[in-house]
Design a protein around this motif. Structure first.
Motif, mmCIF file in Angstrom:
data_model
loop_
_atom_site.group_PDB
_atom_site.id
_atom_site.type_symbol
_atom_site.label_atom_id
_atom_site.label_comp_id
_atom_site.label_asym_id
_atom_site.label_seq_id
_atom_site.Cartn_x
_atom_site.Cartn_y
_atom_site.Cartn_z
ATOM 1 N N LEU A 1 -0.242 8.235 12.993
ATOM 2 C CA LEU A 1 0.017 9.642 13.278
ATOM 3 C C LEU A 1 0.357 10.308 11.954
ATOM 4 C CD1 LEU A 1 0.271 11.720 15.590
ATOM 5 C CD2 LEU A 1 2.731 11.232 15.630
ATOM 6 N N ALA A 2 -0.388 11.364 11.609
ATOM 7 C CA ALA A 2 -0.232 12.002 10.302
ATOM 8 C C ALA A 2 -0.005 13.501 10.471
ATOM 9 C CB ALA A 2 -1.478 11.769 9.447
ATOM 10 N N MET B 1 0.857 -1.183 0.000
ATOM 11 C CA MET B 1 0.000 0.000 0.000
ATOM 12 C C MET B 1 0.897 1.238 0.000
ATOM 13 S SD MET B 1 -2.902 1.209 2.778
ATOM 14 C CE MET B 1 -4.048 -0.140 2.416
ATOM 15 N N SER B 2 0.938 1.972 -1.127
ATOM 16 C CA SER B 2 1.806 3.141 -1.235
ATOM 17 C C SER B 2 1.115 4.421 -0.769
ATOM 18 C CB SER B 2 2.273 3.317 -2.683
ATOM 19 O OG SER B 2 1.144 3.519 -3.533
ATOM 20 N N LEU C 1 -12.665 18.260 9.017
ATOM 21 C CA LEU C 1 -12.040 17.751 7.799
ATOM 22 C C LEU C 1 -12.688 16.449 7.361
ATOM 23 C CD1 LEU C 1 -8.267 18.267 8.698
ATOM 24 C CD2 LEU C 1 -9.658 19.685 7.176
ATOM 25 N N GLY C 2 -12.659 16.215 6.069
ATOM 26 C CA GLY C 2 -13.022 14.911 5.540
ATOM 27 C C GLY C 2 -11.791 14.022 5.516
ATOM 28 N N PRO C 3 -11.893 12.851 4.897
ATOM 29 C CA PRO C 3 -10.726 11.967 4.811
ATOM 30 C C PRO C 3 -9.639 12.577 3.928
ATOM 31 C CG PRO C 3 -12.530 11.139 3.471
ATOM 32 C CD PRO C 3 -13.082 12.286 4.246
ATOM 33 N N LEU C 4 -8.383 12.338 4.281
ATOM 34 C CA LEU C 4 -7.235 12.850 3.534
ATOM 35 C C LEU C 4 -6.328 11.699 3.129
ATOM 36 C CD1 LEU C 4 -6.300 15.950 5.746
ATOM 37 C CD2 LEU C 4 -7.705 15.921 3.672
ATOM 38 N N ASP C 5 -5.662 11.849 2.003
ATOM 39 C CA ASP C 5 -4.733 10.829 1.522
ATOM 40 C C ASP C 5 -3.308 11.175 1.941
ATOM 41 O OD1 ASP C 5 -6.828 9.548 0.402
ATOM 42 O OD2 ASP C 5 -6.322 9.972 -1.684
ATOM 43 N N TYR C 6 -2.541 10.122 2.290
ATOM 44 C CA TYR C 6 -1.141 10.270 2.683
ATOM 45 C C TYR C 6 -0.316 9.182 2.001
ATOM 46 C CZ TYR C 6 -2.392 13.610 6.349
ATOM 47 O OH TYR C 6 -2.854 14.717 7.017
ATOM 48 N N ARG C 7 0.977 9.451 1.878
ATOM 49 C CA ARG C 7 1.906 8.457 1.344
ATOM 50 C C ARG C 7 2.370 7.576 2.489
ATOM 51 N NH1 ARG C 7 5.619 11.584 -0.385
ATOM 52 N NH2 ARG C 7 4.849 11.773 -2.536
ATOM 53 N N ARG D 1 1.888 13.856 1.501
ATOM 54 C CA ARG D 1 2.845 13.904 2.612
ATOM 55 C C ARG D 1 2.943 12.523 3.244
ATOM 56 N NH1 ARG D 1 1.699 18.999 6.446
ATOM 57 N NH2 ARG D 1 3.810 18.431 7.146
ATOM 58 N N ASN D 2 4.107 12.217 3.816
ATOM 59 C CA ASN D 2 4.325 10.916 4.435
ATOM 60 C C ASN D 2 3.626 10.819 5.790
ATOM 61 O OD1 ASN D 2 5.905 10.034 2.345
ATOM 62 N ND2 ASN D 2 7.852 10.404 3.381
#
Length: 533
Positions: A33-34, A1-2, A13-19, A63-64
């Motif tokens: 933790l993001a 999962m990348s 906030l709604g859902p956010l994507d992260y690397r 962002r990671n």
């Protein structure tokens, strides 16, 4: 999962994507933790198809993630419950998720914390605030912020008392294991009716499937012992049980009853716990170590990994409705959680709600009935007093027939309970000179006099003012009168009529914690109270 879709603990906030960085492993339900701007927030990995994003961005702009917490992932059943609750009650999913991650300190892997408690020493410089803090803290223990909240003072006052050695620091271990209840510790002798119901409950637990049941029994019929057999069946299978109680005041008496049956107390979850206690309970529940949890409605969203049974005791109670933050009805959400978990749910009540009755009539719920009281106990005789035919004397509120019956009860060394659903001394205060009535400036409800604490309080919005000495409208002194009875006024009348009777006023003003409730129950059981108002 990348890349991963994260539901952060931020209701705005709604859902956010992260690397997902190389070497980090996450899955749906992982607690992570993001980064969010300059801050870092906890969140949970979610399935993208179940939590669509309003604006997806390319991988190069992600962002990671900072880290993954060393905690079990939230189960699929709990994630479905969070989605359903958010959709049905029109709440932000993040606000519902926060109830599942209800202990922020549980995400920390520390093994101990520093708490504080009073030493009994009195500082040389005893300011009014310091005196108030020491009086209210009593034997309590907790973090500086928790003690300051209890005492109604600032953190600085508590830290000042620490410096004067009136309060000392203690190290508390927060990951000690909970003792396991024993299903065979003290098995009761059940009546034939109880045995039939208990076998049905235990069979549903062993059958492993969604099975909503109404346990309908008169007061004193032994409903608790019946669903305890379902708890025992779950314990034998090594699985978890959740018991919901409507009031925090019921927790301590229930814990003692549970311990008498199973040898050890269950894990308690309610708003009266210290932060270290909440952390210990949350981690034990999430790991599956805590086999039985007893708590208020907030315990419903905790991350049980292996739930075998949910019990909603006194399921008709309106206090199962949450009316601040996320609005929901714990009885209905409990049924939905059992559906997602694939386990039985028992709604125990002597007076089932009409919605529950309808579900039984439709065949959706199975009904288990306990028509009689346990053992030799009989239903009480009930008589109505016509206050027009038997009025109280002028200035009094208790009818002569009632006063006579109370006197006969006390002569037999028995206890009496006078119930009035009005806190305080009187529901209305008015001026005899000009007729001014004290109303709340926020919601226009009457201000209720609380004579024990010398104040007027609105029971709708909580607005408080000191008890006035003169009418604010006409300025006349000694013209204010209390109109109508509250529990404090009835207690004064009982004191006048029965001066030797030992009295106790029992309301949310006097029993504000499980410890206070346990103290009251202990005094009742020890016959230290004659009349309860």
């Amino acid at each position: 999962m990348s890349r991963a879709r994260i539901l952060l603990l931020n209701a705005a906030l709604g859902p956010l994507d992260y690397r997902v960085p190389r070497g980090m492993v996450v899955e749906p339900g992982s607690i992570v933790l993001a980064p969010l701007g300059p801050r870092q927030l906890a969140g949970v990995v979610w399935e993208p198809e179940r939590m669509p994003s309003d604006a997806e961005v390319g991988d190069n702009r992600l962002r990671n993630l900072v880290s993954v917490y060393d905690l079990p992932p939230l189960s699929s059943a709990l994630r479905r419950l969070i989605e359903w609750t958010a959709s049905y009650y029109l709440a932000p999913p993040a606000a519902v998720l926060r109830m599942a991650l209800a202990s922020a300190s549980a995400l920390d892997d520390r093994r101990s914390v520093i708490e504080y408690r009073a030493t009994g020493m009195v500082p040389e410089r005893l300011t009014p605030q310091r005196a108030q803090a020491l009086e209210r803290i009593g034997e309590r223990q907790g973090l500086v912020r928790e003690l300051a909240t209890v005492a109604g003072v600032s953190d600085g006052v508590i830290r000042g008392l620490v410096k004067t050695r009136a309060i000392e620091a203690v190290e508390v271990s927060i990951d000690d294991p909970f003792p396991l209840p024993d299903a065979a510790f003290a098995r009761p002798l059940l009546t034939p009716a109880q045995l039939v119901a208990a076998e049905a409950v235990a069979g549903a637990v062993e059958g492993v499937g969604f099975a909503p049941m109404l346990l309908d029994g008169v007061t004193g019929s032994g409903k608790t012992e019946v669903y305890f057999e379902g708890v025992a069946a779950a314990l034998r299978a090594g699985r978890q049980v959740l018991v919901l109680l409507p009031e925090i005041a019921l927790t301590e008496p229930f814990l003692r009853r549970f311990e008498a049956r199973f040898g050890h107390a269950p894990v308690a979850w309610h708003s009266g716990l210290r932060q270290s206690q909440r952390r210990r309970a949350w981690r034990a529940i999430a790991s599956g170590e805590a086999k039985v949890t007893v708590g208020a409605r907030s315990a419903l969203f905790l991350p049980y990994p292996n739930l075998a049974l949910i019990v909603v005791d006194e399921a008709h109670e309106t206090s199962f409705k949450q009316e601040d933050g996320v609005h929901y009805h714990a009885r209905d959400v409990a049924v939905m959680r059992a559906s997602f978990e694939g386990c039985p749910v028992i709604l125990a009540s002597a007076t089932p709600a009409i919605e529950t009755r309808q579900q039984v009539a439709l065949g959706h719920y199975k009904e288990l009935k306990l028509p009689g009281r346990y053992g030799v106990a009989q239903m009480p005789e009930i008589a109505a007093i016509d206050l027009l035919a038997d009025p109280p004397p002028r200035g009094r509120w208790l009818a002569p027939t009632l006063v006579k019956t109370i006197g006969e009860t006390l002569e037999k060394s028995e206890q009496a309970l006078l119930f009035l659903n009005r806190r305080g001394y009187a529901p209305l205060t008015l001026c005899r000179h000009c007729g001014h009535c004290f109303q709340c400036p926020n919601c226009t409800a009457w201000m209720v006099e609380h004579r024990l604490v010398h104040r007027l309080q609105c029971h709708h919005c909580g607005h408080i003012i000191p008890a006035p000495e003169k009418c604010p409208e006409c300025g006349e002194a000694d013209s204010l009168v209390a109109v109508g009875p509250g529990v404090e006024r009835i207690a004064d009348e009982v004191a006048t009529l029965f001066p030797d009777a030992r009295r106790a006023i029992v309301t949310s003003d006097t029993l504000w914690s499980p410890a206070k409730a346990a103290e009251f129950v202990g005094r009742m059981e020890a016959r230290e109270i004659d009349v309860v108002i």
